[in-house]
Scaffold this motif. Sequence first.
Motif, PDB file in Angstrom:
ATOM      1  N   LYS A   9     -14.624  -4.791  -3.918  1.00  0.00           N
ATOM      2  CA  LYS A   9     -13.597  -4.954  -2.881  1.00  0.00           C
ATOM      3  C   LYS A   9     -13.109  -3.616  -2.365  1.00  0.00           C
ATOM      4  N   SER A  10     -12.980  -2.648  -3.258  1.00  0.00           N
ATOM      5  CA  SER A  10     -12.489  -1.327  -2.858  1.00  0.00           C
ATOM      6  C   SER A  10     -13.322  -0.258  -3.552  1.00  0.00           C
ATOM      7  N   TYR A  11     -13.580   0.834  -2.842  1.00  0.00           N
ATOM      8  CA  TYR A  11     -14.371   1.911  -3.437  1.00  0.00           C
ATOM      9  C   TYR A  11     -13.944   3.244  -2.834  1.00  0.00           C
ATOM     10  N   ARG A  12     -14.242   4.321  -3.560  1.00  0.00           N
ATOM     11  CA  ARG A  12     -13.974   5.676  -3.096  1.00  0.00           C
ATOM     12  C   ARG A  12     -15.297   6.378  -2.843  1.00  0.00           C
ATOM     13  N   ILE A  68     -11.728   3.064   0.519  1.00  0.00           N
ATOM     14  CA  ILE A  68     -12.165   2.095   1.524  1.00  0.00           C
ATOM     15  C   ILE A  68     -12.160   0.690   0.944  1.00  0.00           C
ATOM     16  N   VAL A  69     -11.677  -0.254   1.732  1.00  0.00           N
ATOM     17  CA  VAL A  69     -11.737  -1.668   1.375  1.00  0.00           C
ATOM     18  C   VAL A  69     -12.910  -2.293   2.121  1.00  0.00           C
ATOM     19  N   ALA A  70     -13.794  -2.944   1.387  1.00  0.00           N
ATOM     20  CA  ALA A  70     -14.994  -3.522   1.984  1.00  0.00           C
ATOM     21  C   ALA A  70     -14.658  -4.753   2.811  1.00  0.00           C
ATOM     22  N   GLY A  71     -15.393  -4.926   3.900  1.00  0.00           N
ATOM     23  CA  GLY A  71     -15.267  -6.106   4.737  1.00  0.00           C
ATOM     24  C   GLY A  71     -16.642  -6.634   5.086  1.00  0.00           C
TER      25      GLY A  71
END
Length: 250
Positions: A9-12, A68-71
């Motif tokens: 869901k979220s990554y750097r 960043i939050v994935a979409g």
Amino acid sequence: MSRSSFAAKSYRTRGIVLRTHKLGEADRIITLLSPEFGVVRAVAKGVRRTSSKLGATLEPFMEVEAQIVAGRSLHTIIQAQLRHPYGQALVADYSAYTAGAAMLETAERLTDSEADSIGAQYRLLHGALATLARGGHEPGTVLDSYLLRALAAAGWAPSFTHCVRCGAVGPHQAINIPLGGVVCHDCRPAGSMSPSPATITLLAALLEGDWESVDAADAPTRGQAGTITANYLQWHLERAVKSLKLVERQ
């Protein structure tokens, strides 16, 4: 790392900003090159407002550390910290700016798909932008060196020392772009170019990063090497890099 890693869901990730597009009244779509994920497109909300702290950070040429939050289609940048502000130096020098713009466009073309060379491409772009920002070398030669190395990392390494058909050791007097470099007298096909010996020597130096030899080259030799490099790039990308038309040569 594959694009399937976006499942989180979220990554750097570190990233170099390749370009931006306006979205709505206050947002921008940011195109980043990440060493792990390749080309990432993400929305930065509110960055066009004067109160936004991200606006100056998420500009072309800047290297950032982004959360960043994935979409499904576009991701969303929720935080970004500046690592290297290359853009600050490049926007003050038109020759360096146009050379850098051609680098960004090329990097996006070479990495906008699954590729084993994404990490290498990132390091090459990072190093080239840092060299441009420091100054000390003619921007056009920094660009040409980057383009030749980036093509080599993508699997299209040219040869300027050995005949690309028979492997005979040079120096040789002709270059054939579709074949990928110099050709000897016996292997030379119709349509090959006959640049000056100094130009072929310079092309080899640009590919190898021999800056002592590169900096010693005169303007006509640099210009001829730049034309050959641009033609070689266009041959493999199968379309022109528009930013190359704006590059100022000294």
